[in-house]
Enzyme design. Structure first.
Site, PDB file in Angstrom:
ATOM      1  N   HIS A  47       0.845  -1.322   0.007  1.00  0.00           N
ATOM      2  CA  HIS A  47       0.182   0.024  -0.088  1.00  0.00           C
ATOM      3  C   HIS A  47       0.763   1.316   0.007  1.00  0.00           C
ATOM      4  O   HIS A  47       0.631   2.141   0.624  1.00  0.00           O
ATOM      5  CB  HIS A  47      -0.919  -0.047   1.153  1.00  0.00           C
ATOM      6  CG  HIS A  47      -1.889  -1.208   1.239  1.00  0.00           C
ATOM      7  ND1 HIS A  47      -3.098  -1.042   0.710  1.00  0.00           N
ATOM      8  CD2 HIS A  47      -1.707  -2.325   1.480  1.00  0.00           C
ATOM      9  CE1 HIS A  47      -3.753  -2.332   0.756  1.00  0.00           C
ATOM     10  NE2 HIS A  47      -2.785  -2.925   1.366  1.00  0.00           N
ATOM     11  N   HIS A  51      -1.991   3.591  -4.673  1.00  0.00           N
ATOM     12  CA  HIS A  51      -2.154   1.919  -4.664  1.00  0.00           C
ATOM     13  C   HIS A  51      -3.677   1.898  -4.471  1.00  0.00           C
ATOM     14  O   HIS A  51      -4.522   2.772  -4.387  1.00  0.00           O
ATOM     15  CB  HIS A  51      -1.542   1.717  -3.250  1.00  0.00           C
ATOM     16  CG  HIS A  51      -2.038   1.863  -2.069  1.00  0.00           C
ATOM     17  ND1 HIS A  51      -1.958   3.244  -1.403  1.00  0.00           N
ATOM     18  CD2 HIS A  51      -3.050   1.598  -1.281  1.00  0.00           C
ATOM     19  CE1 HIS A  51      -2.519   3.399  -0.405  1.00  0.00           C
ATOM     20  NE2 HIS A  51      -3.391   2.517  -0.021  1.00  0.00           N
ATOM     21  N   ASP A  53      -6.636  -0.894  -2.947  1.00  0.00           N
ATOM     22  CA  ASP A  53      -6.995  -1.696  -1.821  1.00  0.00           C
ATOM     23  C   ASP A  53      -7.773  -2.935  -2.426  1.00  0.00           C
ATOM     24  O   ASP A  53      -9.052  -2.273  -3.016  1.00  0.00           O
ATOM     25  CB  ASP A  53      -7.680  -1.011  -0.658  1.00  0.00           C
ATOM     26  CG  ASP A  53      -6.809  -0.274   0.145  1.00  0.00           C
ATOM     27  OD1 ASP A  53      -5.555  -0.051  -0.204  1.00  0.00           O
ATOM     28  OD2 ASP A  53      -7.273   0.390   1.228  1.00  0.00           O
ATOM     29  N   HIS A  57      -7.781  -6.854   1.373  1.00  0.00           N
ATOM     30  CA  HIS A  57      -7.250  -6.038   2.572  1.00  0.00           C
ATOM     31  C   HIS A  57      -7.710  -6.175   4.169  1.00  0.00           C
ATOM     32  O   HIS A  57      -7.041  -6.167   5.011  1.00  0.00           O
ATOM     33  CB  HIS A  57      -7.072  -4.520   2.040  1.00  0.00           C
ATOM     34  CG  HIS A  57      -6.256  -3.634   2.828  1.00  0.00           C
ATOM     35  ND1 HIS A  57      -5.048  -3.901   3.598  1.00  0.00           N
ATOM     36  CD2 HIS A  57      -6.349  -2.113   3.269  1.00  0.00           C
ATOM     37  CE1 HIS A  57      -4.719  -2.851   4.170  1.00  0.00           C
ATOM     38  NE2 HIS A  57      -5.396  -1.878   4.002  1.00  0.00           N
ATOM     39  N   HIS A 166     -13.505   1.110   5.637  1.00  0.00           N
ATOM     40  CA  HIS A 166     -13.177  -0.031   4.738  1.00  0.00           C
ATOM     41  C   HIS A 166     -13.989  -1.248   4.716  1.00  0.00           C
ATOM     42  O   HIS A 166     -14.315  -1.668   3.580  1.00  0.00           O
ATOM     43  CB  HIS A 166     -11.722  -0.414   5.403  1.00  0.00           C
ATOM     44  CG  HIS A 166     -10.568   0.510   4.792  1.00  0.00           C
ATOM     45  ND1 HIS A 166      -9.970   1.549   5.454  1.00  0.00           N
ATOM     46  CD2 HIS A 166      -9.784   0.746   3.623  1.00  0.00           C
ATOM     47  CE1 HIS A 166      -9.147   1.832   4.945  1.00  0.00           C
ATOM     48  NE2 HIS A 166      -8.640   1.494   3.700  1.00  0.00           N
ATOM     49  N   GLU A 180      -6.179   5.312  -3.681  1.00  0.00           N
ATOM     50  CA  GLU A 180      -5.604   5.859  -2.905  1.00  0.00           C
ATOM     51  C   GLU A 180      -4.486   6.400  -3.062  1.00  0.00           C
ATOM     52  O   GLU A 180      -3.612   6.189  -3.606  1.00  0.00           O
ATOM     53  CB  GLU A 180      -5.878   5.468  -1.307  1.00  0.00           C
ATOM     54  CG  GLU A 180      -6.954   4.681  -1.020  1.00  0.00           C
ATOM     55  CD  GLU A 180      -6.987   3.644   0.260  1.00  0.00           C
ATOM     56  OE1 GLU A 180      -8.019   2.971   0.441  1.00  0.00           O
ATOM     57  OE2 GLU A 180      -5.984   3.450   0.864  1.00  0.00           O
TER      58      GLU A 180
END
Length: 217
Positions: A47, A51, A53, A57, A166, A180
């Site tokens: 990350h 990057h 996710d 994750h 998340h 992100e």
């Protein structure tokens, strides 16, 4: 005519990593002087920098980065600019009411890039800690829209609500790809083509990407 805008942070030795993540290192493994060829040994977390996710994750049985359909990482995208010509103050809660004026851009199967102006803090103290953050209610609202990718100029979607954000965005049946750490979002029009492919890391929970906007002019 098409114009390309690089939306990615550069990766370099000594750059900051998310607190607790591995540091980024790029060290000579073979050199021109000794071997007549250059090879660099890289050490980094999954990350690092700009990057994505994957659901894996945060979910034990979540989809891994290599199993996500490639089409999610490429195609039309919409910009949601929450701070035109500026930036949101540190620790600003990003609430549902701030997103609803852009509801038409959160269409099922779509890709949405949210600009807060926080990219100006990359490499500075507070970048990972004082960022504007989605509230849990905003994350749930986004999850209910049916989009397939959410991009942010933030290193993580939320410090206010933490992991539950998340969980809401990556949960089974939702599985929004989170992109992100974006930069240069002020250069984007309201609509463009996004390309942000991860490395094909088998079983990966995330991956650095080279995110690029393709703009038709």
């Amino acid at each position: 005519m098409q114009r390309l805008v690089d939306l990615s942070q550069p990766l370099f030795g000594g750059m900051a990593s998310y607190p607790g993540d591995p540091p980024f290192r790029a060290e000579p493994f073979r050199t021109m002087a000794q071997h007549g060829v250059r090879v660099t040994q890289l050490t980094l977390g999954s990350h690092q920098g700009t990057h994505v996710d994957a659901p894996a994750h945060f979910y034990e049985l979540g989809k891994t980065v290599d199993a996500i359909e490639l089409g999610r990482f490429f195609g039309p995208a919409f910009l949601v600019d929450l701070a035109p010509k500026g930036s949101l103050p540190p620790k600003t809660p990003i609430e549902v009411g701030m997103l609803k004026p852009f509801a038409g851009r959160f269409a099922p199967g779509g890709r949405v890039i949210v600009r807060t102006g926080w990219e100006s803090m990359v490499g500075r103290e507070g970048y990972f800690t004082d960022l504007p953050s989605l509230t849990l209610e905003a994350a749930q609202w986004i999850a209910d829209t049916g989009i397939i990718l959410l991009g942010l100029d933030l290193p993580t979607p939320s410090k206010i609500a933490g992991r539950p954000v998340h969980y809401a965005l990556l949960k089974p049946g939702v599985e929004i790809v989170l992109l992100e750490g974006l930069v240069n979002l002020a250069q984007l029009p309201a609509e463009f083509i996004l390309a942000a492919f991860p490395l094909k890391l088998e079983g990966g929970d995330g991956s650095p990407v080279r995110a690029v906007a393709v703009i038709n002019e």
